[in-house]
Design a protein around this motif. Structure first.
Motif, mmCIF file in Angstrom:
data_model
loop_
_atom_site.group_PDB
_atom_site.id
_atom_site.type_symbol
_atom_site.label_atom_id
_atom_site.label_comp_id
_atom_site.label_asym_id
_atom_site.label_seq_id
_atom_site.Cartn_x
_atom_site.Cartn_y
_atom_site.Cartn_z
ATOM 1 N N GLN A 26 -26.501 25.985 -17.393
ATOM 2 C CA GLN A 26 -25.608 26.155 -16.243
ATOM 3 C C GLN A 26 -24.791 24.890 -15.979
ATOM 4 O O GLN A 26 -23.756 24.943 -15.312
ATOM 5 N N ASP A 29 -20.395 22.980 -20.103
ATOM 6 C CA ASP A 29 -19.155 23.725 -20.293
ATOM 7 C C ASP A 29 -19.129 24.349 -21.686
ATOM 8 O O ASP A 29 -19.571 23.734 -22.664
ATOM 9 N N PRO A 31 -16.710 27.711 -23.938
ATOM 10 C CA PRO A 31 -15.754 28.819 -23.848
ATOM 11 C C PRO A 31 -16.458 30.115 -23.460
ATOM 12 O O PRO A 31 -17.621 30.337 -23.821
ATOM 13 N N LYS A 32 -15.744 30.960 -22.722
ATOM 14 C CA LYS A 32 -16.308 32.236 -22.313
ATOM 15 C C LYS A 32 -16.690 33.053 -23.545
ATOM 16 O O LYS A 32 -15.947 33.143 -24.514
ATOM 17 N N GLY A 33 -17.869 33.655 -23.503
ATOM 18 C CA GLY A 33 -18.344 34.466 -24.610
ATOM 19 C C GLY A 33 -18.950 33.665 -25.743
ATOM 20 O O GLY A 33 -19.232 34.210 -26.815
ATOM 21 N N LYS A 34 -19.145 32.350 -25.527
ATOM 22 C CA LYS A 34 -19.736 31.482 -26.554
ATOM 23 C C LYS A 34 -21.025 30.849 -26.011
ATOM 24 O O LYS A 34 -21.109 29.621 -25.833
ATOM 25 N N PRO A 35 -22.040 31.641 -25.718
ATOM 26 C CA PRO A 35 -23.264 31.088 -25.138
ATOM 27 C C PRO A 35 -23.972 30.105 -26.052
ATOM 28 O O PRO A 35 -24.692 29.219 -25.587
ATOM 29 N N ARG A 128 -10.397 32.612 -10.952
ATOM 30 C CA ARG A 128 -11.536 33.306 -11.567
ATOM 31 C C ARG A 128 -11.229 34.767 -11.868
ATOM 32 O O ARG A 128 -11.957 35.422 -12.620
ATOM 33 N N GLU A 130 -9.092 37.108 -13.797
ATOM 34 C CA GLU A 130 -8.200 37.012 -14.957
ATOM 35 C C GLU A 130 -6.904 37.787 -14.762
ATOM 36 O O GLU A 130 -5.826 37.305 -15.117
#
Length: 265
Positions: A26, A29, A31-35, A128, A130
């Motif tokens: 948490q 940082d 990228p979104k979708g890159k856990p 937040r 999109e």
């Protein structure tokens, strides 16, 4: 959990619970979708924290939590790590010659705070969201094209189109100094010359801004006596950071770590 993507973290024989790493993600940082990226950053952070705690306990460092805010105290682990670093790192204050030499490199770095006289046009949105952000960006780019094509139209466009209360004054925000606005907006101000309009919309928590720099006062260069303490403090902090990095690197090199890549530490 996929063992190949999320291998166990073992530090000097100590198995670190996945729950600790998951909690740390948490704070990272990615990228979104890159856990996986956030996970790997968290693994490295937790591995270093584990190493420091192991070293603190091996040296019998005593946890003495400091108050870090009204009614808020360090955790025992934070106190242990701080105590370890205080014991392991010994920063020698810079000499008067060192401080003078640092100042002489470029005295113009040390100025009174700048003042910016600024106008803007705001295309408000929640960053937040999109869909809302994309819609606001299209609108902002359209207005920017009009402004760049006819700079004198800025105030009229602001009065008609801006989502900020400053529209009643043609978008004028008056004089701003450091910390008077959000960081993204201030960062853009620092790159604008007097009379210049931002060439791209600037995104902040409020939405997209078109910014015009109406006037700039850079601030006066301060004499050595006025910045002596500031330079000394900055040099001590830099020395502390260097020594702490060296200390952590030495711990990593002397340790057996599985499931983390600390080669860049």
């Amino acid at each position: 959990m996929n063992a190949a993507l999320f291998p166990d973290l073992v530090v000097n024989g100590e198995l670190v619970p996945h729950a600790l790493i998951a909690a740390e993600t948490q704070n990272q940082d990615a990228p979104k979708g890159k856990p996986g990226i956030a996970w790997r950053k968290a693994v490295n952070a937790v591995a270093i924290r584990t190493l420091l705690l192991q070293e603190a306990r091996s040296r019998s460092v005593e946890a003495k939590p400091n108050e870090v805010g009204p009614g808020r105290f360090e955790t025992d682990e934070e106190a242990l790590i701080r105590g370890l670093l205080e014991e392991a790192i010994d920063v020698v204050p810079p000499t008067e010659e060192d401080i003078a030499s640092e100042w002489e490199k470029d005295p113009t770095r040390f100025r009174t705070p700048p003042l910016w006289e600024v106008s803007h046009i705001l295309c408000a949105c929640d960053p937040r969201d999109e869909a809302a952000r994309a819609k606001a960006l299209i609108r902002a780019k359209g207005l920017l094209a009009l402004v760049l094509g006819e700079p004198k139209s800025f105030a009229a466009l602001a009065a008609r189109e801006s989502d900020c209360g400053s529209k009643t004054s043609g978008g004028a925000l008056g004089q701003l100094g450091p910390n008077d606005t959000v960081p993204e907006f201030e960062a853009a101000l620092r790159h604008l010359a007097e009379g210049e309009i931002s060439t791209e919309p600037v995104l902040t928590r409020h939405g997209y801004h078109l910014i015009r720099m109406d006037a700039v006062a850079l601030g006066q260069v301060l004499p050595f006596e006025a910045v002596h303490g500031k330079i000394s403090e900055a040099m001590e902090k830099a020395a502390w950071a260097r020594q702490s990095r060296t200390f952590i690197t030495q711990l990593v090199e002397a340790s057996d770590i599985e499931g983390a890549d600390l080669s860049m530490v």
